[in-house]
Design a protein around this motif. Sequence first.
Motif, PDB file in Angstrom:
ATOM      1  N   ASP A  21       0.871  -1.182   0.000  1.00 43.33           N
ATOM      2  CA  ASP A  21       0.000   0.000   0.000  1.00 43.33           C
ATOM      3  C   ASP A  21       0.903   1.226   0.000  1.00 43.33           C
ATOM      4  O   ASP A  21       1.359   1.673   1.053  1.00 43.33           O
ATOM      5  CB  ASP A  21      -0.915   0.004   1.222  1.00 43.33           C
ATOM      6  CG  ASP A  21      -1.968  -1.083   1.147  1.00 43.33           C
ATOM      7  OD1 ASP A  21      -2.421  -1.397   0.033  1.00 43.33           O
ATOM      8  OD2 ASP A  21      -2.333  -1.625   2.204  1.00 43.33           O
ATOM      9  N   ARG A  23       2.077   4.945  -0.337  1.00 42.92           N
ATOM     10  CA  ARG A  23       1.755   6.373  -0.230  1.00 42.92           C
ATOM     11  C   ARG A  23       2.831   7.143  -0.986  1.00 42.92           C
ATOM     12  O   ARG A  23       4.028   6.949  -0.763  1.00 42.92           O
ATOM     13  CB  ARG A  23       1.714   6.793   1.243  1.00 42.92           C
ATOM     14  CG  ARG A  23       1.302   8.245   1.461  1.00 42.92           C
ATOM     15  CD  ARG A  23       1.261   8.609   2.950  1.00 42.92           C
ATOM     16  NE  ARG A  23       2.598   8.533   3.542  1.00 42.92           N
ATOM     17  CZ  ARG A  23       3.013   7.599   4.406  1.00 42.92           C
ATOM     18  NH1 ARG A  23       2.214   6.626   4.786  1.00 42.92           N
ATOM     19  NH2 ARG A  23       4.230   7.632   4.888  1.00 42.92           N
ATOM     20  N   THR A  25       4.554  10.791  -1.987  1.00 47.47           N
ATOM     21  CA  THR A  25       4.709  12.158  -1.517  1.00 47.47           C
ATOM     22  C   THR A  25       5.723  12.875  -2.401  1.00 47.47           C
ATOM     23  O   THR A  25       6.814  12.344  -2.648  1.00 47.47           O
ATOM     24  CB  THR A  25       5.222  12.177  -0.057  1.00 47.47           C
ATOM     25  OG1 THR A  25       4.357  11.378   0.748  1.00 47.47           O
ATOM     26  CG2 THR A  25       5.295  13.587   0.489  1.00 47.47           C
ATOM     27  N   SER A  37      -1.286   8.377  -4.677  1.00 49.90           N
ATOM     28  CA  SER A  37      -0.870   7.084  -4.138  1.00 49.90           C
ATOM     29  C   SER A  37      -1.514   5.951  -4.931  1.00 49.90           C
ATOM     30  O   SER A  37      -2.652   6.082  -5.409  1.00 49.90           O
ATOM     31  CB  SER A  37      -1.257   6.983  -2.664  1.00 49.90           C
ATOM     32  OG  SER A  37      -0.580   7.976  -1.929  1.00 49.90           O
ATOM     33  N   GLY A 118       5.254   2.409   2.135  1.00 46.88           N
ATOM     34  CA  GLY A 118       4.062   1.641   2.411  1.00 46.88           C
ATOM     35  C   GLY A 118       4.320   0.248   2.921  1.00 46.88           C
ATOM     36  O   GLY A 118       5.341  -0.371   2.609  1.00 46.88           O
TER      37      GLY A 118
END
Length: 124
Positions: A21, A23, A25, A37, A118
């Motif tokens: 998972d 993310r 940035t 994401s 993640g």
Amino acid sequence: CCAALIFGQASGMPDVSGTYDTRVTLLRSTCRMEVESNPTDVTEYSDSTTITLRHAGTTYQGRLAADSSFRTQPKMLDFNGVRYDISIVGRFTPAGLSAEVTLRYGDPACTAVVQWEGPRRVRH
């Protein structure tokens, strides 16, 4: 020693296959850029050093080191008439995936660096 024990594989190489998972940035950019994401699917091949990462519909090939670090081959893409040169450097940890993705694109040239972080949600 410890990376193999952390990931539970006796071969000395970490077991990193799975869905993370991720993310995303934006760390820095010389041009305006938006990020989003997406999950990252990681496949590890039988030689234990070749991996692929599939993120947002694009597959990257790379090499996995015994210390759980990895580096992908540069990937050239054309997207909506813009040429992208993308490279990824990162590490797998007990907590998941951590990487910096460098993108060079456009004319005039822009550079962006994004972070992928993640946990692994599913093992493959």
